[in-house]
Write a protein that holds these residues in place. Structure first.
Motif, PDB file in Angstrom:
ATOM      1  N   CYS A 121       0.852  -1.185   0.000  1.00 37.69           N
ATOM      2  CA  CYS A 121       0.000   0.000   0.000  1.00 37.69           C
ATOM      3  C   CYS A 121       0.890   1.237   0.000  1.00 37.69           C
ATOM      4  N   GLY A 122       0.376   2.341  -0.520  1.00 36.56           N
ATOM      5  CA  GLY A 122       1.128   3.600  -0.444  1.00 36.56           C
ATOM      6  C   GLY A 122       2.131   3.772  -1.557  1.00 36.56           C
ATOM      7  N   CYS A 138      -1.668   4.007  -4.197  1.00 37.10           N
ATOM      8  CA  CYS A 138      -2.907   3.984  -3.423  1.00 37.10           C
ATOM      9  C   CYS A 138      -2.708   4.509  -2.005  1.00 37.10           C
ATOM     10  N   HIS A 139      -3.774   5.034  -1.447  1.00 42.95           N
ATOM     11  CA  HIS A 139      -3.848   5.378  -0.019  1.00 42.95           C
ATOM     12  C   HIS A 139      -2.649   6.192   0.476  1.00 42.95           C
ATOM     13  N   HIS A 160      -1.598  -4.100   2.461  1.00 41.09           N
ATOM     14  CA  HIS A 160      -3.030  -4.286   2.688  1.00 41.09           C
ATOM     15  C   HIS A 160      -3.169  -5.594   3.457  1.00 41.09           C
ATOM     16  N   PRO A 241      -7.164  -0.427  -5.694  1.00 39.20           N
ATOM     17  CA  PRO A 241      -6.810   0.339  -4.488  1.00 39.20           C
ATOM     18  C   PRO A 241      -6.670   1.839  -4.752  1.00 39.20           C
TER      19      PRO A 241
HETATM   20 ZN    ZN Z   1      -3.376   0.962  -0.462  1.00 42.14          ZN
END
Ligand code: ZN
Ligand code: 9MR
Length: 549
Positions: A121-122, A138-139, A160, A241
């Protein structure tokens, strides 16, 4: 491709088109090899890919197996050790193809290890590392503190957790610890492994786990307390995502998350020291800060979802095992006597000392103590070691009475039963390491065989592995990317006799034996989700079996 989310037409047949069940990844030449035949027949044959009979024998009746509801016969083909591709035939039916060879688990070991990269993630996953499964960042937006919306934090990064896009510290700590212990115990298996991830400079698995560790550090507050999770208020719809742009929140500190962070950072500090001294120092400081917080907060600070949030809660009844794990890792790392007395006091509470799960983590604390180089209390050492011995003896007895060869009672087929299957195999691996008991290896292998096809549905529960395999897990990107072949290396939760979601209740007939309560379908989160801590014990077991030790 346009799939519907709740579509009860089976995507894959509910039972394997092959009527005889084998490990679809295969077998080592010198290993015990038994195919399961769930129908009456006396003789079996093993054919090679040219259709030539290479081995044959009589089946052996193994009795009625309660968890599967099957009358089980076994075809023992252990005597066949020549490398090659084969299938078993009996009573007019056939098994999936399988291989015999010295390297049969390398591919599944690499795929299950690489799965963590796909869950990052990220960041974006670029095509060079992710192939067709690449996607955007994402995120990455700052998150708000749930309890004080004026405060924003950067908590980007980490993996995630699962089919959802939440990130939870206790679940992550468990997965990271499985991987770190796998590396510590079986480094040679990882040293030859190449995962094609962007980072260089240390074994790939350590780069991958570092990605999660960096996120843990962001989840620690200025006092050393650790926020329990970072998620949106509600689970995202089934989108990629980068398209989940709902507000991200950071939820309150829990004593479980704080203890688990201390534990995993202490464990990691020792492991990363030869590769990156500064990072190792940083981990030590973080672990000290959280363990000091635990001293200042002897009370249990649990976690339940607040009103207005439906993401995972990972609540626990107490934090006893978490505190023991934290002190045990701190003692193992530093040798400071104050941590020894704290771990001994933590043991006054009652909790399982061989458990390797995300909630009960006592087994990780025991492992830290057993493996540490510091001075040890001989009685305590003896006690902890023997608990693994006793547990593996119990499991062995159960596995020997099961037609499918595994130590699982009907009740063990619960949400995420494949984690139970793999943590049982971990117990055998650990018992082998502690006592040098090589007979444990066969039992660890049997549990892997079950995961990879020697089960009453004849399915491989790992995406991308085996001729007949799951392919439609409850995993948002796997649904939203429109790519027919699932991201490989994901371990599905597996059979769950409790039918804990609406889809499972719709498609699984009442009275189905628990080991057959499974559907390879996106909509079933209680049968077919994936999580980081269902993958990580599989990686541990595969590292053991690939290490040659
Ligand atoms: Zn993410
Ligand atoms: O793995 C968890 C399982 O043991 C529980 O029975 C289940 C229901 O509480 O929750 C599982 O954890 C989920 C988590 O809460 C959120 N991310 C997905 C996890 C797997 O389903």
């Amino acid at each position: 491709m346009n799939r519907k989310y709740f579509d009860t037409t089976p995507k894959t047949p509910r039972v394997s088109p092959f009527g005889i069940f084998v490990d679809q990844a295969g077998y080592y030449p010198d290993s015990t090899k038994k195919a399961v035949i769930p129908f009456e027949c006396d003789r079996f044959e093993v054919m090679d890919i040219n259709g030539e009979v290479r081995y044959s024998g009589n089946t052996v009746y193994a009795g009625f197996d309660k968890a599967s509801g099957d009358d089980v016969r076994l075809a023992d083909l252990t005597g066949l050790s020549e490398p090659g591709n084969y299938c078993v035939k009996a009573g007019g039916r056939t098994s999936a193809m399988f291989r015999i060879g010295d390297d049969v688990y390398e591919d599944v070991f690499a795929k299950t290890s690489k799965a963590f990269y796909y869950l990052r993630c990220g960041c974006g996953l670029d095509e060079r590392s992710a192939g067709v499964w690449h996607h955007g960042r994402c995120h990455t937006a700052p998150a708000e503190l749930w309890e004080d919306r004026n405060v924003t934090l950067d908590v980007s990064g980490g993996w995630h957790d699962a089919g959802d896009y939440g990130r939870y510290v206790t679940a992550g700590a468990c997965a990271a610890a499985h991987l770190l212990y796998a590396f510590r115990l079986f480094p040679e298996a990882f040293e030859k492994q190449s995962l094609n991830i962007p980072e260089k400079g240390m074994p790939d698995i350590l780069s991958e786990v570092r990605y999660e560790l960096e996120w843990f550090l962001k989840m620690q507050d200025s006092e050393g307390g650790v926020y329990h999770k970072a998620t949106t208020a509600f689970h995202a719809p089934f989108v990629m995502p980068e398209d989940d742009t709902a507000e991200m929140y950071v939820f309150p500190v829990s004593s479980m998350a704080t203890a688990d962070l201390a534990a995993v950072c202490a464990l990691a500090s020792g492991i990363y020291k030869p590769y990156d001294k500064a990072f190792s120092e940083k981990l030590l400081k973080a672990a000290e800060k959280s363990v000091d917080w635990l001293d200042r907060h002897p009370e249990f600070i649990g976690f339940t979802n607040p009103e207005g949030c439906n993401t995972g809660s990972y609540g626990e009844r107490d934090d006893h095992s978490n505190r023991f794990w934290a002190y045990s890792e701190m003692y193992a790392l530093t040798g400071e006597l104050k941590y020894h007395s704290k771990l001994v006091s933590a043991l006054e509470k009652d909790f399982p000392l061989t458990a390797l799960g995300y909630g009960e983590v006592g087994g990780l604390g025991s492992l830290a103590y057993i493996l540490c180089k510091q001075g040890k209390d001989a009685n305590l050492l003896h006690r902890l070691k023997n608990l693994f011995r006793r547990r593996s003896d119990e499991l062995r007895a159960k596995a020997d009475e099961c037609g499918y060869g595994v130590a699982m009672y009907s009740a063990d087929y619960c949400w995420g039963s494949n984690m139970g299957l793999m943590t049982r195999a971990m117990i055998f691996a650990i018992t082998d390491i502690i006592f040098g008991d090589r007979s444990c290896r066969e039992y660890a292998e049997r549990h892997l065989h079950c995961l990879l096809g020697t089960n009453p549905l004849g399915i491989s529960y790992i995406t991308g592995v085996g001729e007949f395999r799951c392919n439609y897990p409850h995993l948002r990107p796997a649904f939203a990317d429109g790519i027919e072949e699932c991201i490989p290396g994901m371990v599905a939760g597996g059979p769950n006799g409790y039918l804990s979601d609406p889809f499972a209740r719709t498609v699984i007939p009442e009275g189905t034996p628990p080991m057959k309560c499974y559907a390879d379908d996106t909509a079933s989160y209680s049968l077919n989700e994936i999580t980081i801590y269902w993958n990580s014990p599989a990686v541990f077991v595969l590292a053991y079996l690939c290490s040659g030790s």
